[in-house]
Design an enzyme around this catalytic site. Structure first.
Site, short mmCIF file in Angstrom:
data_model
loop_
_atom_site.label_atom_id
_atom_site.label_comp_id
_atom_site.label_asym_id
_atom_site.label_seq_id
_atom_site.Cartn_x
_atom_site.Cartn_y
_atom_site.Cartn_z
N LYS A 13 0.82 -1.22 0.00
CA LYS A 13 0.00 0.00 0.00
C LYS A 13 0.85 1.27 0.00
O LYS A 13 0.63 2.17 -0.79
CB LYS A 13 -0.88 0.08 1.27
CG LYS A 13 -1.89 -1.02 1.42
CD LYS A 13 -2.67 -0.81 2.72
CE LYS A 13 -1.87 -1.09 3.96
NZ LYS A 13 -1.63 -2.52 4.24
N ARG A 87 -8.98 1.97 9.02
CA ARG A 87 -8.70 0.58 9.37
C ARG A 87 -9.90 -0.16 9.89
O ARG A 87 -9.88 -1.38 9.96
CB ARG A 87 -7.66 0.55 10.49
CG ARG A 87 -6.25 0.71 10.03
CD ARG A 87 -5.29 0.55 11.19
NE ARG A 87 -4.01 1.14 10.86
CZ ARG A 87 -3.11 0.57 10.07
NH1 ARG A 87 -3.35 -0.62 9.57
NH2 ARG A 87 -2.00 1.17 9.79
N ARG A 126 11.62 -9.43 3.94
CA ARG A 126 11.78 -7.97 3.93
C ARG A 126 12.85 -7.52 4.93
O ARG A 126 12.97 -8.07 6.01
CB ARG A 126 10.44 -7.36 4.31
CG ARG A 126 10.38 -5.88 4.30
CD ARG A 126 8.97 -5.44 4.17
NE ARG A 126 8.34 -5.27 5.47
CZ ARG A 126 7.20 -4.63 5.64
NH1 ARG A 126 6.54 -4.14 4.60
NH2 ARG A 126 6.68 -4.49 6.82
N ARG A 159 13.01 -6.55 10.34
CA ARG A 159 12.22 -5.81 11.32
C ARG A 159 11.66 -6.77 12.35
O ARG A 159 11.30 -7.90 12.04
CB ARG A 159 11.06 -5.08 10.63
CG ARG A 159 11.54 -4.20 9.52
CD ARG A 159 10.57 -3.15 9.12
NE ARG A 159 9.18 -3.52 9.30
CZ ARG A 159 8.19 -2.65 9.11
NH1 ARG A 159 8.47 -1.41 8.77
NH2 ARG A 159 6.95 -3.02 9.26
N ARG A 170 -1.38 -10.04 12.56
CA ARG A 170 -1.77 -8.82 11.83
C ARG A 170 -2.76 -9.13 10.71
O ARG A 170 -3.67 -8.35 10.44
CB ARG A 170 -0.53 -8.11 11.28
CG ARG A 170 0.25 -7.39 12.40
CD ARG A 170 1.59 -6.90 11.91
NE ARG A 170 1.49 -5.90 10.86
CZ ARG A 170 2.43 -5.66 9.95
NH1 ARG A 170 3.56 -6.37 9.96
NH2 ARG A 170 2.27 -4.74 9.04
#
Ligand SMILES: [Zn+2]
Length: 218
Positions: A13, A87, A126, A159, A170
Site C-alpha cells: 500500500k 482501518r 523484507r 524488522r 496482523r
C-alpha cells in the site's frame, strides 16, 4: 479526488501510495506519518498523541479524526490518497462525516489482494535500513546491494514485527477489523479490488486504469 488504499500487511500500500502521489499529484495521508509529524512539531495534538504512544496504547478514533480535519484544512484541493486508512468500520464512518463537512466524499476504495502464503513470503524476506528507514521488499534487491542500504550505506536488518507469528496476527486483525469495509464501500459503489500479486509496476498500472477511467468521465 479521494482514493483509499487498503489491504493486508505486506501488500505494498505505502509503495503504491507514494507512486500515485508522484504521478497524479495526490497528497498522501498516512496516519502514522501524520502522527509523527504532529509529534515532531510539538503541536497541542502532537503532545496529546505522544502520551498515548508512550503508554503503548492505541490513539483513540476521535483524535485520529481531529488529525484528518487538520489534514483536510491543509489540503483544500482535495486530491488525497488515504494510505491504509480507515482501518475499521468506525473510522470509515467518521471519515465519511469529516469529508462531508467539507463537501467531499470517497471516490474509490481500492483493496489490494494477496493470499496469506504470498504475504508471508514477502514479509519474511523484507529488510529495512535502521538508519534512514528505507524498506527493501525484494530479495534480489537485498542481495544485489550486499545487504547494504543503497541510500545511506548502513547495514540492512530484519524488522522485529516481521516475525511469522506477528504477521499471522496482523492478517487476522485485518480480516476482523478492516475486511468489513469491503461491503460498506460496495454499498457506496466505490469499491474496487486489485490483485497485488504482480510486480510493483503492474499493480500501479491497474490502479492507474481506475483513476484514468474516472478522470476521462469528468
Ligand atoms: Zn539507509
Amino acid at each position: 479526488m479521494r482514493i483509499l488504499l487498503f489491504g493486508p500487511p505486506g501488500v505494498g500500500k505505502g509503495t503504491q501510495a507514494d507512486l500515485l502521489s508522484k504521478e497524479y499529484n495526490f497528497t498522501k495521508f498516512s496516519t502514522g506519518d501524520f502522527l509523527r509529524g504532529q509529534i515532531s512539531l510539538s503541536s497541542p495534538l502532537g503532545i496529546e498523541v505522544k502520551a498515548y504512544i508512550e503508554r503503548g496504547s492505541l490513539v483513540p478514533d476521535d483524535i485520529i479524526m481531529r488529525l484528518v480535519r487538520i489534514f483536510l484544512s491543509e489540503n483544500r484541493d482535495g486530491n488525497i490518497i488515504f494510505d491504509g486508512f480507515p482501518r475499521t468500520m468506525n473510522q470509515a464512518l467518521m471519515l465519511e462525516k469529516v469529508l462531508g463537512e467539507v463537501d467531499m466524499s470517497v471516490d474509490f476504495a481500492v483493496e489490494l489482494h494477496l493470499d496469506e502464503e504470498e504475504i508471508m513470503r514477502r514479509l519474511l524476506s523484507r529488510q529495512h535500513c535502521p538508519h534512514c528507514g528505507k524498506i527493501y521488499n525484494n530479495v534480489t534487491d537485498i542481495q544485489e546491494n550486499g545487504g547494504i542500504c543503497s541510500t545511506c550505506g548502513h547495514t540492512l536488518m530484519k524488522r522485529i514485527d516481521d516475525d511469522e507469528a506477528i504477521i499471522k496476527r496482523r492478517i487476522k486483525v485485518y480480516e476482523e477489523e478492516t475486511k468489513p469495509l469491503v461491503d460498506y464501500y460496495k454499498s457506496k459503489h466505490v469499491y474496487r479490488s486489485i490483485d497485488a500479486s504482480g510486480s510493483r509496476d503492474e499493480v500501479f498500472n491497474k490502479i492507474s486504469e481506475i483513476i484514468n477511467e474516472y478522470t476521462d468521465k469528468k
